[in-house]
Design an enzyme around this catalytic site. Structure first.
Site, PDB file in Angstrom:
ATOM      1  N   PRO A   2      -1.609  -0.605   8.202  1.00 43.16           N
ATOM      2  CA  PRO A   2      -1.447  -0.509   6.709  1.00 43.16           C
ATOM      3  C   PRO A   2      -2.201   0.720   6.241  1.00 43.16           C
ATOM      4  O   PRO A   2      -3.163   1.050   6.688  1.00 43.16           O
ATOM      5  CB  PRO A   2      -2.122  -1.713   6.265  1.00 43.16           C
ATOM      6  N   GLU A   3      -1.532   1.344   5.031  1.00 41.72           N
ATOM      7  CA  GLU A   3      -1.985   2.606   4.464  1.00 41.72           C
ATOM      8  C   GLU A   3      -2.709   2.213   3.184  1.00 41.72           C
ATOM      9  O   GLU A   3      -2.568   1.022   2.915  1.00 41.72           O
ATOM     10  CB  GLU A   3      -1.058   3.696   4.470  1.00 41.72           C
TER      11      GLU A   3
END
Length: 271
Positions: A2-3
């Site tokens: 996840p960013e």
């Protein structure tokens, strides 16, 4: 992994549910994730009120009213959910029951996530946070700062933008998208991109803001705190579109390998 937009989406969803609630009980399904849980983790946070939930880079920070903070990272497959009490499922490694009876569940099949503790006053010095660069929406991330950093770098601009010591949260997806908006070839030497620092900041912020508004990007395991998938991937200009026509010029999108990662770009629009 996840960013920033995905973590921001999770943070906002969780904050609405847990801020101001007291931790009634804590159940750990194992002794560790990527690293061991701190000694007496459950006892330290039990009874504390969650005063604030915030984000630093890709970390969630639960600020408690007992002087401690929980630092959490989702890893590759971690997720938080808030629900009525239910029977534990496979990979439910942390179950926190709140004072209103609801449960906050951390589920992580691959166990690459992190959950640890730190004194709130010492957060900036914690090993996980101390070397991080400025937030992309902060005043510290400005044209003078970025240009001065880029002129010192000898590598290509895309891997440089992904350096969390330069700026946090610009991962593989959003670096590709921001460089497309800026019209910059991802292979361009960072020092030569320094004159476009103002444009780069504008494009980075736009891509991240659009992704946050859309709920993040669903790649493999990501879902927000309510269990819903993000859908920014439907708006990608270049990422994951190898061979497809550029929306601006119709040239086929090209895939490159940079620092072991896939980069996507338009050979005509980006130079």
């Amino acid at each position: 992994m996840p960013e920033l937009p995905e973590v921001e989406t999770v943070m906002r969803g969780l904050a609405a549910s847990v801020t101001g609630r007291r931790i009634a009980s804590v159940q750990l399904g194992r002794k560790d994730l990527r690293i061991p849980f701190p000694k007496d983790f459950a006892n330290i946070i039990r009874g504390a009120r969650i005063a604030q939930l915030s984000r630093r880079a890709k970390y969630l920070i639960f600020t408690l009213d007992n002087g401690m903070s929980i630092i959490a990272h989702l890893g590759m497959s971690g997720s938080f959910s808030v629900s009525a009490p239910r029977k534990p499922k496979a990979h439910d490694h942390v179950i926190i029951t709140l004072d209103d009876g609801r449960t906050v569940i951390y589920n992580d099949p691959r166990r690459f996530g992190v959950m640890t503790l730190c004194k709130t006053t010492a957060l900036e010095k914690h090993a996980l946070l101390s070397s991080l660069g400025p937030e992309p929406f902060s005043k510290a991330f400005n044209a003078n700062y970025l240009a001065s950093q880029l002129v010192r770098r000898t590598g290509a601009i895309k891997p440089v933008l992904m350096d969390q010591k330069l700026v946090v949260g610009v991962g593989n997806i959003y670096a590709s998208e921001a460089l497309f908006l800026a019209g910059i070839d991802p292979r361009k030497p960072a020092a030569r991109a320094a004159p476009k620092a103002t444009l780069l900041i504008t494009c980075i912020r736009k891509v991240l803001a659009d992704a946050i508004e859309s709920g993040g990007s669903t790649l493999r395991d990501f879902a927000n705190a309510s269990g819903e998938a993000g859908y920014f991937q439907h708006k990608f200009n270049v990422y994951g579109r190898e061979g497809e026509p550029c929306f601006a010029c119709q040239s086929p999108i090209r895939i490159l390998r940079q620092a072991g990662r896939s980069s996507f770009c338009c050979p005509r629009c980006q130079h």
